[in-house]
Design an enzyme around this catalytic site. Sequence first.
Site, mmCIF file in Angstrom:
data_model
loop_
_atom_site.group_PDB
_atom_site.id
_atom_site.type_symbol
_atom_site.label_atom_id
_atom_site.label_comp_id
_atom_site.label_asym_id
_atom_site.label_seq_id
_atom_site.Cartn_x
_atom_site.Cartn_y
_atom_site.Cartn_z
ATOM 1 N N TYR A 171 6.120 -1.068 4.807
ATOM 2 C CA TYR A 171 5.463 0.023 4.084
ATOM 3 C C TYR A 171 5.234 1.231 4.996
ATOM 4 O O TYR A 171 5.492 2.367 4.597
ATOM 5 C CB TYR A 171 4.122 -0.460 3.508
ATOM 6 C CG TYR A 171 3.542 0.486 2.469
ATOM 7 C CD1 TYR A 171 2.651 1.498 2.825
ATOM 8 C CD2 TYR A 171 3.906 0.375 1.125
ATOM 9 C CE1 TYR A 171 2.132 2.376 1.874
ATOM 10 C CE2 TYR A 171 3.391 1.243 0.162
ATOM 11 C CZ TYR A 171 2.507 2.243 0.552
ATOM 12 O OH TYR A 171 1.995 3.113 -0.387
ATOM 13 N N TYR A 175 -1.630 -0.470 -6.489
ATOM 14 C CA TYR A 175 -0.403 -0.967 -7.130
ATOM 15 C C TYR A 175 -0.809 -2.144 -8.018
ATOM 16 O O TYR A 175 -1.316 -3.149 -7.515
ATOM 17 C CB TYR A 175 0.591 -1.446 -6.084
ATOM 18 C CG TYR A 175 1.182 -0.366 -5.206
ATOM 19 C CD1 TYR A 175 0.568 0.030 -4.019
ATOM 20 C CD2 TYR A 175 2.379 0.257 -5.558
ATOM 21 C CE1 TYR A 175 1.120 1.017 -3.214
ATOM 22 C CE2 TYR A 175 2.947 1.245 -4.752
ATOM 23 C CZ TYR A 175 2.307 1.620 -3.594
ATOM 24 O OH TYR A 175 2.853 2.597 -2.784
ATOM 25 N N HIS A 197 -3.981 7.278 5.248
ATOM 26 C CA HIS A 197 -4.297 6.022 4.547
ATOM 27 C C HIS A 197 -3.984 4.852 5.470
ATOM 28 O O HIS A 197 -2.865 4.740 5.964
ATOM 29 C CB HIS A 197 -3.477 5.895 3.261
ATOM 30 C CG HIS A 197 -4.031 6.692 2.122
ATOM 31 N ND1 HIS A 197 -3.907 6.299 0.815
ATOM 32 C CD2 HIS A 197 -4.724 7.858 2.118
ATOM 33 C CE1 HIS A 197 -4.515 7.183 0.033
ATOM 34 N NE2 HIS A 197 -5.013 8.148 0.798
ATOM 35 N N PRO A 207 11.191 3.988 -6.970
ATOM 36 C CA PRO A 207 10.084 4.685 -6.272
ATOM 37 C C PRO A 207 8.952 3.758 -5.813
ATOM 38 O O PRO A 207 8.068 4.191 -5.101
ATOM 39 C CB PRO A 207 9.581 5.670 -7.317
ATOM 40 C CG PRO A 207 9.979 5.075 -8.628
ATOM 41 C CD PRO A 207 11.263 4.348 -8.382
ATOM 42 N N LYS A 215 10.077 5.053 -0.742
ATOM 43 C CA LYS A 215 11.038 5.086 0.371
ATOM 44 C C LYS A 215 12.105 6.164 0.227
ATOM 45 O O LYS A 215 12.965 6.296 1.113
ATOM 46 C CB LYS A 215 11.716 3.710 0.510
ATOM 47 C CG LYS A 215 10.775 2.615 0.988
ATOM 48 C CD LYS A 215 10.161 2.945 2.329
ATOM 49 C CE LYS A 215 9.059 1.969 2.721
ATOM 50 N NZ LYS A 215 8.228 2.495 3.817
HETATM 51 C C1 PHB Z 1 3.284 9.153 -5.660
HETATM 52 O O1 PHB Z 1 2.198 9.568 -5.201
HETATM 53 O O2 PHB Z 1 3.993 9.831 -6.444
HETATM 54 C C2 PHB Z 1 3.758 7.767 -5.252
HETATM 55 C C3 PHB Z 1 3.042 7.086 -4.292
HETATM 56 C C4 PHB Z 1 3.463 5.820 -3.904
HETATM 57 C C5 PHB Z 1 4.580 5.252 -4.486
HETATM 58 C C6 PHB Z 1 5.312 5.952 -5.459
HETATM 59 C C7 PHB Z 1 4.887 7.216 -5.855
HETATM 60 O O3 PHB Z 1 4.973 4.000 -4.101
#
Ligand code: PHB
Length: 389
Positions: A384, A200, A72, A292, A296
């Site tokens: 990130y 997000y 990604h 989450p 990280k």
């Molecule tokens: C996930 O795919 O579980 C996931 C991805 C990105 C995040 C948190 C969880 O920031």
Amino acid sequence: MRTQVVIIGGGPSGLLLGQLLHRRGIEAVVLERKTRDYVLGRIRAGVLETGLVGLMEEAGVAERLHREGYVHEGTQISLNGEMFHLDFKRLTGKPVIVYGQTEVTRDLYDARESVGARTEFEVDHVVIHDADSDHPFVTYDQHGQQQRLDCDFIAGCDGFHGVSRQAIPLSMRREYEKTYPFGWLGALSETPPVHDELIYANSDRGFALCSMRNANLSRYYIQCALSDHPGDWTDKAFWQELRRRIPAEMAEKLVTGPTIEKSIAPLRSFVTEPMRWGRLFLCGDAAHIVPPTGAKGLNTAASDVHYLYNGLRQFYEERDSEGIDRYSERALLRVWKAERFSWWFSGLLHRYPDQSPFDLKMQQADIAFLRDNEAQQRAFAENYVGLPY
Ligand code: PHB
Ligand code: APR
């Protein structure tokens, strides 16, 4: 019995450390409370920083993640349906790899078994002895028999609820914690991801995240009340709420189906200092927890592993204790930066019960600044994709 390093915990931290040490001929025994299948049954975030990918390559365990992982180069952020793209590859030169944490753990277990490294499963009552001496040892029960393992060093990779952190006297420990007034309701569905990048979303109804595991396995989250239980949410209610929080064009594209897993996780920021006591070294969730939001958790455990592995390698190969002596200082410097980013990103995207109208305006201005300002985008992207070790 005797070994060089006892690793308490057979999660990603312990397994990655064990594999790296094995590759340098340093013997480690992993003590795991559960069974391998139980450990592999955990569903967790799957965004790998380049630093973690590099460690998996160094451990000789990166073949499947490169074959099956998704590269990604950016992500989508949305505020009340208005979506914008952050191109972290253009801003930093680095991508992330989306590859389930369960698969990382599976690959590490397969590698450990293929080299015949010793893992003891279903161990109980692990007790750390004389960690602050030159002759530490660990006792544990297994199948009703008490065992003892003498060693040079102990790596506490046993997660937030493990015994390692508690082995450091309270008088020697400083703990920092922040809890968040909401949880994440996560659902796994055997449906194609709604988009080819993560989304997000900050909406008036709360946070949502659209993620994925593979071309036909999607992972979605919605912010929920701490009083909620997964059983409170039917699949229909979950999909309806998710649709209301993500951009309309994504809501229309969303392919829904039966959820195959639904769970609620509380959000917490936590750090314990120091991460070393004598010959005991804390690593990963045993020492710190992040919300989450920024994915990280595993990635910060990986940087701990990097510092501890290199410190132990330096000790055994060069008889130089500089790396282990500075482990806690070096690991914590990066831990706190990951804590900051995770806390900041959580504040940017979630709706807080006590948010005033002014707070809301500040949050919206923060998102607009991220959307419009290249310097802020670069700062986001550097965090990130992963700050340097
Ligand atoms: C996930 O795919 O579980 C996931 C991805 C990105 C995040 C948190 C969880 O920031
Ligand atoms: N004795 C032996 N093993 C233990 C004990 C104990 N007393 N207590 C816990 N364990 C085991 C758990 O069963 C688990 O398999 O230690 C392991 C700890 O693994 P994680 O909790 O996954 O922590 P860590 O390996 O540091 O992983 C860090 O991966 O699992 C995610 O959320 C976690 O993102 C974080 C990252």
